[in-house]
Design an enzyme around this catalytic site. Structure first.
Site, mmCIF file in Angstrom:
data_model
loop_
_atom_site.group_PDB
_atom_site.id
_atom_site.type_symbol
_atom_site.label_atom_id
_atom_site.label_comp_id
_atom_site.label_asym_id
_atom_site.label_seq_id
_atom_site.Cartn_x
_atom_site.Cartn_y
_atom_site.Cartn_z
ATOM 1 N N ALA A 97 0.977 -1.704 0.068
ATOM 2 C CA ALA A 97 0.115 0.161 -0.258
ATOM 3 C C ALA A 97 0.643 1.431 0.173
ATOM 4 O O ALA A 97 1.411 1.803 0.656
ATOM 5 C CB ALA A 97 -0.857 0.233 0.714
ATOM 6 N N GLN A 147 2.074 11.042 -10.555
ATOM 7 C CA GLN A 147 1.210 11.063 -11.218
ATOM 8 C C GLN A 147 -0.075 10.640 -10.506
ATOM 9 O O GLN A 147 -0.965 11.409 -11.234
ATOM 10 C CB GLN A 147 0.990 9.292 -12.205
ATOM 11 C CG GLN A 147 1.302 8.741 -13.407
ATOM 12 C CD GLN A 147 2.757 7.984 -13.031
ATOM 13 O OE1 GLN A 147 4.194 8.496 -11.473
ATOM 14 N NE2 GLN A 147 3.441 6.950 -13.624
ATOM 15 N N ILE A 201 9.876 3.783 5.749
ATOM 16 C CA ILE A 201 9.769 5.092 6.863
ATOM 17 C C ILE A 201 10.974 6.229 7.100
ATOM 18 O O ILE A 201 11.850 5.732 7.845
ATOM 19 C CB ILE A 201 8.919 4.160 8.037
ATOM 20 C CG1 ILE A 201 8.078 4.073 7.649
ATOM 21 C CG2 ILE A 201 8.336 6.214 9.244
ATOM 22 C CD1 ILE A 201 6.146 4.138 6.435
ATOM 23 N N ILE A 261 24.550 19.169 -19.920
ATOM 24 C CA ILE A 261 25.140 20.811 -20.138
ATOM 25 C C ILE A 261 27.292 20.609 -19.674
ATOM 26 O O ILE A 261 28.156 20.329 -20.135
ATOM 27 C CB ILE A 261 25.378 21.793 -18.911
ATOM 28 C CG1 ILE A 261 23.595 22.452 -19.648
ATOM 29 C CG2 ILE A 261 26.209 22.945 -19.036
ATOM 30 C CD1 ILE A 261 23.435 23.349 -19.191
ATOM 31 N N GLU A 317 5.920 11.290 -0.614
ATOM 32 C CA GLU A 317 4.620 12.419 -0.319
ATOM 33 C C GLU A 317 3.200 12.217 -1.356
ATOM 34 O O GLU A 317 2.717 12.837 -2.306
ATOM 35 C CB GLU A 317 5.300 13.808 -0.414
ATOM 36 C CG GLU A 317 5.725 13.673 1.398
ATOM 37 C CD GLU A 317 4.799 14.454 2.373
ATOM 38 O OE1 GLU A 317 4.386 14.580 3.203
ATOM 39 O OE2 GLU A 317 3.199 15.201 1.807
ATOM 40 N N GLY A 321 28.507 17.296 -19.689
ATOM 41 C CA GLY A 321 29.036 15.782 -20.885
ATOM 42 C C GLY A 321 29.530 14.764 -20.123
ATOM 43 O O GLY A 321 28.582 14.347 -18.640
ATOM 44 N N ARG A 350 3.290 19.542 2.061
ATOM 45 C CA ARG A 350 3.379 18.821 0.585
ATOM 46 C C ARG A 350 4.532 20.416 0.019
ATOM 47 O O ARG A 350 5.585 19.849 -1.438
ATOM 48 C CB ARG A 350 2.417 18.437 -0.959
ATOM 49 C CG ARG A 350 1.936 17.237 -0.808
ATOM 50 C CD ARG A 350 0.917 17.342 -1.958
ATOM 51 N NE ARG A 350 0.579 15.672 -1.860
ATOM 52 C CZ ARG A 350 -0.160 15.051 -1.613
ATOM 53 N NH1 ARG A 350 -2.064 15.335 -1.781
ATOM 54 N NH2 ARG A 350 -0.491 13.708 -1.651
#
Ligand SMILES: Cc1cc2nc3c(=O)[nH]c(=O)nc-3n(C[C@H](O)[C@H](O)[C@H](O)COP(=O)(O)OP(=O)(O)OC[C@H]3O[C@@H](n4cnc5c(N)ncnc54)[C@H](O)[C@@H]3O)c2cc1C
Length: 392
Positions: free
Chosen positions: A138, A376, A165, A346, A372, A348, A256
Site C-alpha cells: 500500500a 501520477q 519510513i 551540459i 508524498e 558532458g 507537500r
C-alpha cells in the site's frame, strides 16, 4: 496576490542556513553518499543545529497555539528550498518532528500534544519523529493499508508492517496509520503514536536507496504491539466526527509545498554547477546551446518556486490548498529531474563522473517524484478536483 518579499527575520534565518549548509549540510551529505550510510543520530552536528533551533523545515505549526498572521508555511518553503539546495538528504536527516508534526498538531488533543511534544522541548539532545503510512502492498493507494488496530480493554493492539519510513529508526515516536475495519476503506483509518521501545515494534531495518543517503529510510513490523488509549491521536471522538483519512490528507496538504520546495532546492544546486561550467566554457563551440539549456532550467525553477509559495500562502491563510499543493509537488519534482538531467548534459562526461557533484544530484532527485505522492497521483488529484470531484 503573492508578496515576494522576505521579512528581515527570515532573511537572517537564511544567513544561518547558508552558513550551516556550506559548512555542514553539503559536506556531510557528500560524505554519507560516499560511505553509503546515513549520518548517525549521535553526530555532533545534529546537537549543534538543534541547539541553534534548526530542524527539519516543513513549515507546520500548532495552529491552536499561534496568534496573529501565520507565516509558518511560507517560511517553511523558503527554508526547505535553501536547506535542500545544500543537501536534501541532510535536510531530512535533521532532528525535529518532520512529517510526524502535522498529524499531532492537526488531530492531537491538548493532553497528547503535552505528552508527545515534551521531548522536543529538550534543546540539549536532538529528537526525531516519523510518519508511517506506506506498507509493502500500500503506497499510492493508501486506502489499502492492512496494519490492523484492535481495541483491547482500555488500549489498542497493532499488527502489520510499514516500509520506507523516513527517520523511523531514530524517532522518539512514530505516527502509525492503521485500520479498524478494512471494509470501511479510509473511514476505518486511525493514527496512533508508537513510542520508541514499545514492545512489538520490531525488525527495524534500513532500506538502501540510490540517493538521499544521509537519512535513513526504514521498514519495521508491528507484532501484537500494545498501546494505551491515549496513543490514539485525537481520541475516539475525533474519528466519530470526521473520517480518519481526512487527518492524513490534511497532513499531506500541509507538507507537500515544502517537499516541492526541496525539489526546487536540488534543481537550483544543479543549475549553479551548470552555470559555472557554462561561464568557464564561453568559447566552447556549443556554448550557445548550453546557455539555452541553462535558460530553460532558470525559467522552470522560477515557475516552480512560485507554485510552492502560492500553495504555502494559501496554507498560511487557512484556505484550501489541495490543488495548488499537488500542482507544486508534481511540477517541482518533474522540473527538478529535468534540471539535473540538463546539468548532466551540459557537463558532458563531467556530469556522470562519481567525483562530480551533479551525478549525486541526479540520483538524489529521483525520489522527489515518489515521496508524498507520486507525480501520477498528484495529477489524478488535480484532474479530479478541476471537475469538482473529490480528490480520490
Ligand atoms: C525516499 C523516500 C522516503 C519516503 N518516506 C516515507 C515516510 O516517511 N512515510 C511514509 O509513509 N512513506 C514514505 N515513503 C513511501 C512513499 O510515500 C511511497 O513510495 C509512495 O507513496 C509510492 O508508493 P509505492 O512506492 O508503493 O509505489 P506504487 O503506489 O506501487 O506506485 C508505483 C507506480 O505506479 C504509479 N501509480 C500508482 N497508482 C496509480 C494510479 N492510480 N494511476 C496511475 N499511476 C499510478 C505510481 O505513480 C508509480 O509510478 C517514502 C518513499 C521514498 C522513496
Amino acid at each position: 496576490m503573492i508578496d515576494l518579499a522576505l521579512d528581515a527575520d527570515l532573511d537572517a534565518r537564511l544567513v544561518d542556513v547558508r552558513r550551516l549548509g556550506r559548512d555542514h549540510l553539503r559536506p556531510l551529505g557528500i560524505e554519507a553518499d560516499r560511505n553509503g550510510a546515513p549520518v548517525p543520530p549521535d553526530h555532533p552536528f545534529f546537537t549543534t543545529a538543534w541547539r541553534m533551533g534548526l530542524g527539519q523545515p516543513l513549515g507546520v505549526e500548532d495552529r491552536t497555539a499561534t496568534r496573529g498572521p501565520r507565516t509558518a508555511a511560507r517560511r517553511g518553503v523558503v527554508v526547505a528550498e535553501e536547506m535542500a539546495y545544500w543537501d536534501r538528504g541532510m535536510s531530512v536527516a535533521m532532528p525535529g518532528l518532520g512529517l510526524g508534526g502535522p498529524p499531532l498538531f492537526g488531530m492531537g488533543t491538548p493532553e497528547q500534544k503535552e505528552q508527545f511534544l515534551a521531548p522536543f522541548r529538550d534543546r540539549e539532545r536532538p529528537h526525531w519523529a516519523a510518519f508511517a503510512m506506506t506498507e509493502p502492498d500500500a503506497g499510492s493507494d493508501v486506502a489499502a493499508i492492512r496494519t490492523s488496530a484492535v481495541r483491547d480493554g482500555d488500549g489498542w493492539v497493532l499488527n502489520g508492517a510499514k516500509t520506507f519510513i523516513s527517520n523511523a529508526m531514530r524517532a522518539d515516536w512514530i505516527v502509525v496509520w492503521a485500520t479498524v475495519d478494512r471494509s470501511a476503506g479510509r473511514a476505518g483509518h486511525r493514527a496512533f503514536v508508537v513510542e520508541h521501545g514499545t514492545p512489538g515494534l520490531e525488525d527495524m531495518r534500513h532500506e538502501h536507496k540510490m540517493g538521499l543517503v544521509a537519512y535513513e529510510s526504514s521498514s519495521f513490523t508491528l507484532r501484537d504491539c500494545r498501546l494505551p488509549a491515549l496513543n490514539l491521536l485525537g481520541g475516539e471522538r475525533h474519528y466519530a466526527e470526521r473520517a480518519g483519512f481526512k487527518g492524513a490528507m490534511r497532513s499531506f496538504n500541509a507538507t507537500r509545498p515544502a517537499i516541492a520546495a526541496m525539489a526546487i532546492g536540488i534543481a537550483r544546486a544543479a543549475y549553479d554547477v551548470a552555470r559555472d561550467h557554462v561561464r568557464a566554457h564561453a568559447g566552447h563551440p556549443r556554448a550557445q546551446r548550453m546557455r539555452e539549456k541553462l535558460a530553460r532550467m532558470a525559467r522552470k525553477i522560477e515557475a516552480g518556486r512560485l507554485l510552492c509559495w502560492r500553495a504555502a500562502d494559501l496554507a498560511d491563510a487557512e484556505r484550501p490548498n489541495e490543488v495548488e499543493a499537488s500542482m507544486a509537488k508534481a511540477f517541482a519534482a518533474a522540473i527538478a529531474q529535468e534540471a539535473t538531467g540538463l546539468a548532466v548534459e551540459i557537463l558532458g562526461d563531467g556530469g556522470v563522473t562519481s567525483d562530480g557533484y551533479v551525478e549525486k544530484l541526479y540520483r538524489d532527485v529521483k525520489a522527489m517524484d515518489i515521496v508524498e505522492g507520486t507525480g501520477q497521483v498528484q495529477h489524478i488529484v488535480i484532474a479530479r478536483r478541476l471537475v469538482g470531484l473529490p480528490a480520490t
